[in-house]
Design a protein around this motif. Sequence first.
Motif, PDB file in Angstrom:
ATOM      1  N   GLY A  27     -10.388  76.817  43.925  1.00  9.06           N
ATOM      2  CA  GLY A  27     -11.668  76.108  43.958  1.00  9.06           C
ATOM      3  C   GLY A  27     -11.652  74.703  43.375  1.00  9.06           C
ATOM      4  O   GLY A  27     -12.692  74.062  43.284  1.00  9.06           O
ATOM      5  N   LYS A  28     -10.459  74.207  42.985  1.00  2.00           N
ATOM      6  CA  LYS A  28     -10.363  72.884  42.373  1.00  2.00           C
ATOM      7  C   LYS A  28      -9.412  71.997  43.168  1.00  2.00           C
ATOM      8  O   LYS A  28      -8.375  72.460  43.647  1.00  2.00           O
ATOM      9  CB  LYS A  28      -9.856  73.003  40.945  1.00  2.00           C
ATOM     10  CG  LYS A  28     -10.753  73.826  40.045  1.00  2.00           C
ATOM     11  CD  LYS A  28     -10.112  74.013  38.688  1.00  2.00           C
ATOM     12  CE  LYS A  28     -10.898  74.961  37.846  1.00  2.00           C
ATOM     13  NZ  LYS A  28     -10.556  76.358  38.064  1.00  2.00           N
ATOM     14  N   ARG A  29      -9.755  70.709  43.272  1.00  2.00           N
ATOM     15  CA  ARG A  29      -8.860  69.751  43.921  1.00  2.00           C
ATOM     16  C   ARG A  29      -7.701  69.451  42.976  1.00  2.00           C
ATOM     17  O   ARG A  29      -7.904  69.166  41.795  1.00  2.00           O
ATOM     18  CB  ARG A  29      -9.613  68.465  44.249  1.00  2.00           C
ATOM     19  CG  ARG A  29      -8.717  67.422  44.890  1.00  2.00           C
ATOM     20  CD  ARG A  29      -9.454  66.144  45.161  1.00  2.00           C
ATOM     21  NE  ARG A  29      -8.504  65.087  45.409  1.00  2.00           N
ATOM     22  CZ  ARG A  29      -8.685  64.110  46.268  1.00  2.00           C
ATOM     23  NH1 ARG A  29      -9.811  64.039  46.956  1.00  2.00           N
ATOM     24  NH2 ARG A  29      -7.772  63.186  46.441  1.00  2.00           N
ATOM     25  N   VAL A  30      -6.479  69.506  43.531  1.00  2.00           N
ATOM     26  CA  VAL A  30      -5.280  69.224  42.755  1.00  2.00           C
ATOM     27  C   VAL A  30      -4.448  68.204  43.527  1.00  2.00           C
ATOM     28  O   VAL A  30      -4.051  68.464  44.669  1.00  2.00           O
ATOM     29  CB  VAL A  30      -4.440  70.503  42.522  1.00  2.00           C
ATOM     30  CG1 VAL A  30      -3.195  70.182  41.705  1.00  2.00           C
ATOM     31  CG2 VAL A  30      -5.275  71.584  41.855  1.00  2.00           C
ATOM     32  N   ASP A  31      -4.192  67.044  42.932  1.00  2.00           N
ATOM     33  CA  ASP A  31      -3.344  66.035  43.557  1.00  2.00           C
ATOM     34  C   ASP A  31      -1.889  66.472  43.485  1.00  2.00           C
ATOM     35  O   ASP A  31      -1.446  67.032  42.475  1.00  2.00           O
ATOM     36  CB  ASP A  31      -3.506  64.691  42.858  1.00  2.00           C
ATOM     37  CG  ASP A  31      -4.883  64.089  43.050  1.00  2.00           C
ATOM     38  OD1 ASP A  31      -5.551  64.417  44.046  1.00  2.00           O
ATOM     39  OD2 ASP A  31      -5.304  63.283  42.198  1.00  2.00           O
ATOM     40  N   VAL A  32      -1.144  66.221  44.561  1.00  2.00           N
ATOM     41  CA  VAL A  32       0.289  66.522  44.607  1.00  2.00           C
ATOM     42  C   VAL A  32       1.022  65.293  45.131  1.00  2.00           C
ATOM     43  O   VAL A  32       0.464  64.489  45.877  1.00  2.00           O
ATOM     44  CB  VAL A  32       0.601  67.755  45.482  1.00  2.00           C
ATOM     45  CG1 VAL A  32       0.057  69.012  44.853  1.00  2.00           C
ATOM     46  CG2 VAL A  32       0.069  67.610  46.889  1.00  2.00           C
ATOM     47  N   GLU A  33       2.280  65.147  44.726  1.00  4.29           N
ATOM     48  CA  GLU A  33       3.087  64.003  45.144  1.00  4.29           C
ATOM     49  C   GLU A  33       3.659  64.180  46.547  1.00  4.29           C
ATOM     50  O   GLU A  33       3.907  63.199  47.250  1.00  4.29           O
ATOM     51  CB  GLU A  33       4.235  63.778  44.159  1.00  4.29           C
ATOM     52  CG  GLU A  33       3.766  63.343  42.783  1.00  4.29           C
ATOM     53  CD  GLU A  33       3.194  61.943  42.794  1.00  4.29           C
ATOM     54  OE1 GLU A  33       3.742  61.079  43.506  1.00  4.29           O
ATOM     55  OE2 GLU A  33       2.193  61.721  42.093  1.00  4.29           O
ATOM     56  N   SER A  34       3.884  65.444  46.934  1.00  9.05           N
ATOM     57  CA  SER A  34       4.527  65.725  48.223  1.00  9.05           C
ATOM     58  C   SER A  34       4.164  67.137  48.668  1.00  9.05           C
ATOM     59  O   SER A  34       3.605  67.920  47.891  1.00  9.05           O
ATOM     60  CB  SER A  34       6.048  65.601  48.088  1.00  9.05           C
ATOM     61  OG  SER A  34       6.533  66.617  47.233  1.00  9.05           O
ATOM     62  N   ILE A  35       4.535  67.450  49.878  1.00 14.06           N
ATOM     63  CA  ILE A  35       4.331  68.807  50.376  1.00 14.06           C
ATOM     64  C   ILE A  35       5.208  69.779  49.578  1.00 14.06           C
ATOM     65  O   ILE A  35       4.776  70.881  49.255  1.00 14.06           O
ATOM     66  CB  ILE A  35       4.601  68.889  51.883  1.00 14.06           C
ATOM     67  CG1 ILE A  35       3.514  68.087  52.621  1.00 14.06           C
ATOM     68  CG2 ILE A  35       4.632  70.331  52.361  1.00 14.06           C
ATOM     69  CD1 ILE A  35       3.730  67.941  54.104  1.00 14.06           C
ATOM     70  N   ASP A  36       6.410  69.352  49.214  1.00 17.86           N
ATOM     71  CA  ASP A  36       7.273  70.208  48.396  1.00 17.86           C
ATOM     72  C   ASP A  36       6.608  70.528  47.054  1.00 17.86           C
ATOM     73  O   ASP A  36       6.710  71.650  46.559  1.00 17.86           O
ATOM     74  CB  ASP A  36       8.632  69.552  48.161  1.00 17.86           C
ATOM     75  CG  ASP A  36       9.499  69.533  49.406  1.00 17.86           C
ATOM     76  OD1 ASP A  36       9.259  70.346  50.325  1.00 17.86           O
ATOM     77  OD2 ASP A  36      10.419  68.696  49.459  1.00 17.86           O
ATOM     78  N   ASP A  37       5.929  69.550  46.460  1.00 27.81           N
ATOM     79  CA  ASP A  37       5.195  69.801  45.215  1.00 27.81           C
ATOM     80  C   ASP A  37       4.069  70.809  45.434  1.00 27.81           C
ATOM     81  O   ASP A  37       3.783  71.627  44.567  1.00 27.81           O
ATOM     82  CB  ASP A  37       4.616  68.505  44.647  1.00 27.81           C
ATOM     83  CG  ASP A  37       5.672  67.615  44.021  1.00 27.81           C
ATOM     84  OD1 ASP A  37       6.798  68.091  43.773  1.00 27.81           O
ATOM     85  OD2 ASP A  37       5.363  66.432  43.778  1.00 27.81           O
TER      86      ASP A  37
END
Length: 66
Positions: free
Chosen positions: A8-18
């Motif tokens: 339910g929370k937005r989480v920023d990621v650096e890449s699809i692998d992350d």
Amino acid sequence: MLYTILDGKRVDVESIDDAVVLWESFRDNHPIYGCAGFSEVGNGITVYRDNQPIAKVSYNGRVWPV
């Protein structure tokens, strides 16, 4: 910027692998269920760029195009 919605929370990621690492950690270390199955945590996450879905990480950690 890539991001996903997890628990339910937005989480920023650096890449699809992350995003895969994030999902697998969530699935394997769920705070309530421990090693959770599909019925507890769902069937993975979607990765977004500019509010558009670009990939789906399925329950087993495999990446699918959207």
